[in-house]
Design an enzyme around this catalytic site. Structure first.
Site, short mmCIF file in Angstrom:
data_model
loop_
_atom_site.label_atom_id
_atom_site.label_comp_id
_atom_site.label_asym_id
_atom_site.label_seq_id
_atom_site.Cartn_x
_atom_site.Cartn_y
_atom_site.Cartn_z
N ARG A 1 37.51 31.46 30.37
CA ARG A 1 36.33 30.59 30.43
C ARG A 1 35.45 30.66 29.17
NH1 ARG A 1 37.66 32.41 35.29
NH2 ARG A 1 37.72 30.87 36.95
N HIS B 1 40.64 27.46 30.66
CA HIS B 1 42.07 27.27 30.35
C HIS B 1 42.37 25.98 29.58
CE1 HIS B 1 42.86 30.83 32.51
NE2 HIS B 1 43.15 30.35 33.70
N HIS C 1 50.43 32.58 31.91
CA HIS C 1 49.80 32.58 33.23
C HIS C 1 50.82 32.68 34.36
CE1 HIS C 1 46.70 31.68 36.20
NE2 HIS C 1 45.80 31.70 35.25
N SER C 2 51.81 33.56 34.21
CA SER C 2 52.76 33.77 35.32
C SER C 2 52.08 34.49 36.47
CB SER C 2 53.96 34.58 34.85
OG SER C 2 54.84 33.76 34.11
N TYR C 3 52.44 34.09 37.68
CA TYR C 3 52.02 34.77 38.90
C TYR C 3 53.20 35.62 39.35
CZ TYR C 3 48.13 31.46 39.78
OH TYR C 3 46.98 30.70 39.72
N ASP D 1 39.33 39.19 39.59
CA ASP D 1 39.46 38.07 38.65
C ASP D 1 38.60 38.42 37.44
OD1 ASP D 1 40.02 35.69 37.45
OD2 ASP D 1 39.20 34.40 39.03
N GLN E 1 43.23 39.93 31.70
CA GLN E 1 42.64 39.35 32.90
C GLN E 1 43.58 39.63 34.06
OE1 GLN E 1 39.68 37.59 32.86
NE2 GLN E 1 39.61 36.77 34.94
N GLU F 1 47.03 38.51 32.47
CA GLU F 1 46.95 37.60 31.33
C GLU F 1 46.36 38.33 30.13
OE1 GLU F 1 44.42 34.34 32.73
OE2 GLU F 1 44.98 34.93 34.74
C1 GLA Z 1 42.58 32.49 35.89
C2 GLA Z 1 41.16 32.50 36.26
C3 GLA Z 1 41.01 32.32 37.72
C4 GLA Z 1 41.69 31.05 38.16
C5 GLA Z 1 43.14 31.10 37.74
C6 GLA Z 1 43.84 29.83 38.05
O1 GLA Z 1 43.22 33.64 36.18
O2 GLA Z 1 40.49 33.65 35.82
O3 GLA Z 1 39.66 32.27 38.07
O4 GLA Z 1 41.07 29.96 37.59
O5 GLA Z 1 43.24 31.34 36.39
O6 GLA Z 1 43.66 29.42 39.36
#
Ligand code: GLA
Length: 379
Positions: free
Chosen positions: A108, A133, A207-209, A279, A316, A344
């Site tokens: 952000r 992002h 940004h992989s989950y 987060d 992150q 991240e």
């Molecule tokens: C990042 C942000 C989260 C969210 C995700 C996507 O990790 O920090 O707050 O926006 O991306 O959903």
């Protein structure tokens, strides 16, 4: 870019010496196919990288996205450990940034404003009153140009995107190359290289989950996490850093030793309340510019261990708090709350407005570089 006339199916055999043949279990390879089409008719390609151990990454050129990642558990059973979609439409419509490269600015920027060389820039506002992002059409929502790199002896894919001057409010034409390499040490290595024709800011991330259980109906709360950090950058309720560094000691943010993610996620804590869970950005102990260990993630059921290394100052950790079952992913699975987590690597959020966080300005005579490695093994 691959032409459709090539039928888009070929294999590069990257290991041909006799010694190599004896040691290998699987021939390292790289193939490309057409994954689907965007609504304007452009083709999206999928590249499949396989290393000697059989670890397989599928990467699409839309968003430079890691679409699947097959890694073995402690019994050698392969499973996909990243969330994603089965179709181009899923990625085109999706809002969760599954597997993508995000940017120009990962994370952000407060009110989407920053100053550079005395001029104020206004970026797209797309997260409450802030910029997140890269804006509405960030690097995750564009088609990159793919090129198979065969000279490294390892399956390696370079993706390039040229972001025009003024895109989402950012100054300068930025050319970003992201190279994914699958090494014989079971690493997915990501090298970034960015240039610009005017002073600008650049802070891309991956940004992989991850869900190391390989079962995407499982929550990630029993994953054990260790982060090489003594502090975080605390945030306000809009998730913009206050500018301070907060010690993790005696807080639920303390991951200096392996701790289950779910152990303290519901503790009464202002930072957890603001993030709706984890987060936040951890301040890594890494020496600036040197690739060092940032985190370890372990899933006890499967025995899968992932080690994250980077040369970035921040990490992150996002515990999938916004997943709510509305994203229907691979094999029709609806991704529920906290069924994936992101680690991240990046500069701290809102760095352009926080001089104490350093600088992420990129000038025409400079080259932006980042190396981040996700390494897989079992315990
Ligand atoms: C990042 C942000 C989260 C969210 C995700 C996507 O990790 O920090 O707050 O926006 O991306 O959903």
């Amino acid at each position: 870019m691959i032409r459709s006339s090539l039928v888009c199916l070929f294999t590069l055999f990257l290991c041909s010496t006799e010694a190599c043949q004896i040691n290998r279990k699987v021939q390292p390879s790289m193939t490309a196919t057409v994954f689907g089409k965007l609504s304007d008719g452009r083709e999206v390609h999928e590249y499949t990288l396989t290393n000697r151990a059989g670890i397989t990454a599928k990467i699409i050129d839309y968003g430079a996205t890691v679409r699947s990642l097959l890694v073995p558990d402690r019994n050698g059973k392969m499973a996909d450990v990243v969330l994603g979609y089965d179709s181009v439409q899923g990625y085109a419509d999706g809002t969760a940034y599954f597997g993508a490269i995000v940017g120009r600015y990962g994370n952000r920027i407060g009110k989407g404003k920053f100053q550079l060389d005395g001029k104020e820039y206004q970026l797209t506002i797309n997260d409450g009153e802030n910029h997140l992002h890269g804006g509405k059409i960030g690097f995750n929502k564009v088609l990159w140009a793919g090129k198979i790199l065969s000279d490294s002896g390892k399956p390696s894919l370079q993706l390039q995107y040229v972001s025009p001057d003024g895109e989402e409010g950012y100054p300068g034409t930025v050319t970003l190359k992201v190279t994914y390499t699958l090494t014989d040490n079971n690493e997915l290595r990501i090298d970034y290289e960015g240039t610009t024709d005017k002073p600008t800011i650049l802070n891309p991330t991956q940004h992989s989950y991850f869900n190391l259980s390989g079962v995407f109906t499982n929550k990630i709360l029993d994953h054990q996490l260790m982060i090489e950090a003594d502090g975080i950058t605390p945030v306000d309720k809009g998730l913009i850093p206050t500018g301070q560094i907060l010690s993790v000691a005696n807080t639920p943010m303390d991951f200096r030793t392996h701790t289950a993610i779910g152990a303290r996620i519901n503790d009464p804590n202002e930072q957890l309340a603001f993030g709706k869970g984890y987060d936040h950005n951890w301040v890594l102990r890494n020496k600036a510019g040197q690739v060092g260990k940032a985190a370890e993630l372990y899933e006890p059921g499967s025995g899968r261990l992932m080690i994250v290394s980077t040369d970035q100052p921040g990490l992150q950790f996002y515990s999938g708090n916004f997943l709510d079952g509305s994203a229907k992913g691979k094999n029709g699975v609806a991704y529920q709350h906290r069924t994936g987590l992101c680690l991240e690597t990046q500069a701290f959020p809102d760095t352009p407005n926080k001089p104490q966080f350093g600088s992420i300005t990129l000038r025409p005579e400079q080259v932006y570089r980042q190396t981040t490695i996700y390494q897989f093994s079992t315990r």
